[in-house]
Design an enzyme around this catalytic site. Structure first.
Site, PDB file in Angstrom:
ATOM      1  N   LYS A   1      13.143  -1.482  -8.098  1.00  0.00           N
ATOM      2  CA  LYS A   1      14.220  -1.115  -7.171  1.00  0.00           C
ATOM      3  C   LYS A   1      14.477  -1.533  -5.312  1.00  0.00           C
ATOM      4  O   LYS A   1      15.718  -2.046  -5.147  1.00  0.00           O
ATOM      5  CB  LYS A   1      13.320  -0.157  -6.429  1.00  0.00           C
ATOM      6  CG  LYS A   1      13.653   1.551  -5.411  1.00  0.00           C
ATOM      7  CD  LYS A   1      13.697   1.347  -4.047  1.00  0.00           C
ATOM      8  CE  LYS A   1      12.995   1.103  -3.266  1.00  0.00           C
ATOM      9  NZ  LYS A   1      12.665   0.980  -2.529  1.00  0.00           N
ATOM     10  N   ASP A   2      13.768  -3.357  -5.431  1.00  0.00           N
ATOM     11  CA  ASP A   2      14.064  -3.856  -4.022  1.00  0.00           C
ATOM     12  C   ASP A   2      14.574  -5.077  -5.213  1.00  0.00           C
ATOM     13  O   ASP A   2      14.089  -5.918  -5.372  1.00  0.00           O
ATOM     14  CB  ASP A   2      13.353  -4.484  -3.962  1.00  0.00           C
ATOM     15  CG  ASP A   2      12.384  -3.046  -2.444  1.00  0.00           C
ATOM     16  OD1 ASP A   2      13.627  -2.192  -1.731  1.00  0.00           O
ATOM     17  OD2 ASP A   2      11.647  -2.436  -2.957  1.00  0.00           O
TER      18      ASP A   2
ATOM     19  N   GLY B   1       5.975   4.355  -8.853  1.00  0.00           N
ATOM     20  CA  GLY B   1       6.627   2.707  -8.876  1.00  0.00           C
ATOM     21  C   GLY B   1       5.360   1.959  -9.094  1.00  0.00           C
ATOM     22  O   GLY B   1       5.553   1.094  -9.775  1.00  0.00           O
ATOM     23  N   HIS B   2       4.917   1.444  -8.330  1.00  0.00           N
ATOM     24  CA  HIS B   2       3.618   0.614  -8.290  1.00  0.00           C
ATOM     25  C   HIS B   2       2.578   1.203  -9.217  1.00  0.00           C
ATOM     26  O   HIS B   2       2.045  -0.243  -9.969  1.00  0.00           O
ATOM     27  CB  HIS B   2       2.604   0.848  -7.354  1.00  0.00           C
ATOM     28  CG  HIS B   2       3.688   0.520  -5.480  1.00  0.00           C
ATOM     29  ND1 HIS B   2       3.178   1.836  -4.886  1.00  0.00           N
ATOM     30  CD2 HIS B   2       3.745  -1.033  -4.875  1.00  0.00           C
ATOM     31  CE1 HIS B   2       4.509   1.452  -3.375  1.00  0.00           C
ATOM     32  NE2 HIS B   2       4.918   0.140  -3.806  1.00  0.00           N
TER      33      HIS B   2
ATOM     34  N   ARG C   1       9.057   4.967   1.488  1.00  0.00           N
ATOM     35  CA  ARG C   1       9.610   5.214   3.556  1.00  0.00           C
ATOM     36  C   ARG C   1      10.447   6.503   2.924  1.00  0.00           C
ATOM     37  O   ARG C   1      10.460   7.469   3.464  1.00  0.00           O
ATOM     38  CB  ARG C   1      10.551   4.567   2.929  1.00  0.00           C
ATOM     39  CG  ARG C   1      10.045   2.959   4.027  1.00  0.00           C
ATOM     40  CD  ARG C   1      10.713   2.462   4.739  1.00  0.00           C
ATOM     41  NE  ARG C   1      10.195   1.386   5.818  1.00  0.00           N
ATOM     42  CZ  ARG C   1      10.088  -0.492   4.830  1.00  0.00           C
ATOM     43  NH1 ARG C   1      10.396  -0.051   3.359  1.00  0.00           N
ATOM     44  NH2 ARG C   1       9.673  -1.258   5.747  1.00  0.00           N
TER      45      ARG C   1
ATOM     46  N   GLN D   1      15.281  -8.298  -3.127  1.00  0.00           N
ATOM     47  CA  GLN D   1      13.806  -8.493  -3.138  1.00  0.00           C
ATOM     48  C   GLN D   1      13.471 -10.170  -4.749  1.00  0.00           C
ATOM     49  O   GLN D   1      13.501 -10.637  -4.767  1.00  0.00           O
ATOM     50  CB  GLN D   1      12.558  -7.802  -3.169  1.00  0.00           C
ATOM     51  CG  GLN D   1      11.388  -8.261  -3.218  1.00  0.00           C
ATOM     52  CD  GLN D   1      10.540  -7.974  -2.184  1.00  0.00           C
ATOM     53  OE1 GLN D   1      10.201  -7.180  -1.454  1.00  0.00           O
ATOM     54  NE2 GLN D   1       9.550  -6.635  -2.949  1.00  0.00           N
TER      55      GLN D   1
ATOM     56  N   GLY E   1       1.016  -1.575   0.103  1.00  0.00           N
ATOM     57  CA  GLY E   1       0.109   0.169  -0.198  1.00  0.00           C
ATOM     58  C   GLY E   1       1.092   1.177   0.090  1.00  0.00           C
ATOM     59  O   GLY E   1       1.679   1.434  -0.060  1.00  0.00           O
ATOM     60  N   TYR E   2       0.332   2.426   0.098  1.00  0.00           N
ATOM     61  CA  TYR E   2       0.611   3.906   0.193  1.00  0.00           C
ATOM     62  C   TYR E   2       1.213   4.017  -1.104  1.00  0.00           C
ATOM     63  O   TYR E   2       2.759   4.049  -1.040  1.00  0.00           O
ATOM     64  CB  TYR E   2       2.092   3.918   1.254  1.00  0.00           C
ATOM     65  CG  TYR E   2       1.470   5.591   2.121  1.00  0.00           C
ATOM     66  CD1 TYR E   2       0.443   5.875   2.452  1.00  0.00           C
ATOM     67  CD2 TYR E   2       2.718   5.738   1.758  1.00  0.00           C
ATOM     68  CE1 TYR E   2       0.461   7.627   2.695  1.00  0.00           C
ATOM     69  CE2 TYR E   2       2.691   7.416   1.083  1.00  0.00           C
ATOM     70  CZ  TYR E   2       1.614   8.125   2.306  1.00  0.00           C
ATOM     71  OH  TYR E   2       1.299   9.082   2.890  1.00  0.00           O
TER      72      TYR E   2
ATOM     73  N   MET F   1      11.127   6.249  -6.517  1.00  0.00           N
ATOM     74  CA  MET F   1      10.122   6.018  -5.923  1.00  0.00           C
ATOM     75  C   MET F   1       9.999   5.532  -4.586  1.00  0.00           C
ATOM     76  O   MET F   1      10.502   4.220  -4.876  1.00  0.00           O
ATOM     77  CB  MET F   1       8.713   6.452  -7.036  1.00  0.00           C
ATOM     78  CG  MET F   1       8.609   7.411  -7.307  1.00  0.00           C
ATOM     79  SD  MET F   1       7.127   7.897  -7.824  1.00  0.00           S
ATOM     80  CE  MET F   1       7.560   9.049  -9.261  1.00  0.00           C
TER      81      MET F   1
HETATM   82  O1  PAF Z   1       7.737  -5.083  -1.851  1.00  0.00           O
HETATM   83  C1  PAF Z   1       6.796  -4.650  -0.989  1.00  0.00           C
HETATM   84  O2  PAF Z   1       6.085  -4.127  -1.325  1.00  0.00           O
HETATM   85  C2  PAF Z   1       6.679  -6.434  -0.501  1.00  0.00           C
HETATM   86  O3  PAF Z   1       7.550  -6.837  -0.323  1.00  0.00           O
HETATM   87  C3  PAF Z   1       6.311  -7.616  -0.692  1.00  0.00           C
HETATM   88  C4  PAF Z   1       6.036  -7.756  -2.012  1.00  0.00           C
HETATM   89  C5  PAF Z   1       4.237  -7.319  -1.159  1.00  0.00           C
HETATM   90  C6  PAF Z   1       6.108  -8.526   0.443  1.00  0.00           C
HETATM   91  O4  PAF Z   1       5.245  -8.250   1.715  1.00  0.00           O
END
Ligand code: PAF
Length: 282
Positions: A150-151, A37-38, A188, A154, A32-33, A185
């Site tokens: 960006k991550d 980027g999302h 945080r 991950q 969320g938020y 973006m």
């Molecule tokens: O990147 C994120 O926002 C989180 O780590 C994810 C992939 C939604 C898992 O909670």
């Protein structure tokens, strides 16, 4: 507006029904938020798949006790408006009880890729991410799933998990979306004070300078990393956590500047840690 699901059962049923009718599903997991980027991930899902779905869940498993779980920024109305604008049809917004009705005994850990960088700084973090993403993939079913570069670590962890566990999911990495001054973006970024916000683009600037050095023929890993470390050290608001050149696929530390690599940086601005990275191809 997208259809909002509070339960796993109704979200899963909607996506199963769409697939039964022949539709392909694109899935964007988020906390969320949402920002652009999302937005870019949701637009890619809408563009490349028949039906786009998203989840909004601030996952307690991936936060350590001293981290920002309770302060994590939230704005569901704005998130749903952006999801709508991006053409998302279904959004799962579960409670913690819905996702974890009983204390969770089954977790997913991805070895090696998680040992360094964010995994070293945040020891429980990637098991929390892998576990919730495995759970989300399980309830979404076959799909293309979109994650931001960006991550970067991950993304590598999720890709490897999906490969190792034969999940029916194609993991798609999407380019970093930046503010006009180059800052990547991130939800945080709202934590930054005006002075920290003004200083934060040093991360991107330093990465671009390091790529320039590599393009001019610099072959020493230490020298390329030192370009980033030096620029961050010169910024009084920033404290470097790491600057590391790694193999783009395995995230193994580089021994020379060559092939498809990624330069990762993490730095603290006050109590806020920011991440950024860039491709280095030589
Ligand atoms: O990147 C994120 O926002 C989180 O780590 C994810 C992939 C939604 C898992 O909670």
């Amino acid at each position: 507006m997208p259809e909002v699901h509070a339960t796993i059962e109704s979200f899963r049923a909607a996506l199963d029904a769409a697939r039964a009718g022949g539709a392909t599903v694109g899935f964007v997991p988020t906390m969320g938020y949402l920002h652009e980027g999302h937005g870019s991930l949701m637009r890619a899902a809408t563009r490349e798949c028949d039906l786009a779905a998203a989840s909004i869940f601030v996952n307690p498993l991936q936060f350590a006790a001293n981290e920002d779980l309770t302060d994590y920024p939230r704005d569901l109305d704005r998130d749903l408006a952006l999801a709508d604008d991006c053409g998302v049809g279904h959004v799962l917004v579960p409670s913690v009880e819905e996702m974890y009705p009983t204390p969770i005994l089954t977790t997913v850990t991805v070895a090696d890729i998680t040992a360094r960088f964010e995994g070293a700084a945040r020891p429980e973090h990637f098991a929390g991410v892998a576990t919730v993403v495995a759970k989300l993939f399980s309830l979404v079913g076959p799909c293309r799933a979109y994650f931001g570069e960006k991550d970067y670590q991950q993304l590598a962890v999720v890709r490897r998990m999906a490969l190792d566990l034969s999940m029916p999911v194609t993991v798609v990495g999407c380019p970093i979306i930046r503010e006009d001054d180059g800052l990547a973006m991130s939800s945080r970024n709202v934590y930054l004070s005006p002075a920290q916000r003004a200083a934060a683009p040093v991360l991107h600037r330093s990465l671009v300078a390091a790529v320039d050095a590599a393009a001019r023929g610099e072959r020493s890993v230490a020298a390329v990393e030192a370009v980033v470390a030096g620029a961050v050290a010169a910024e009084p608001e920033a404290v470097l956590d790491y600057a590391a050149l790694v193999d783009a696929a395995t995230l193994e530390p580089a021994t020379e500047v060559s092939g498809h690599q990624r330069l990762l940086v993490a730095a603290r601005f006050g109590t806020t840690r920011l991440l950024d990275n860039i491709a280095v191809t030589s």
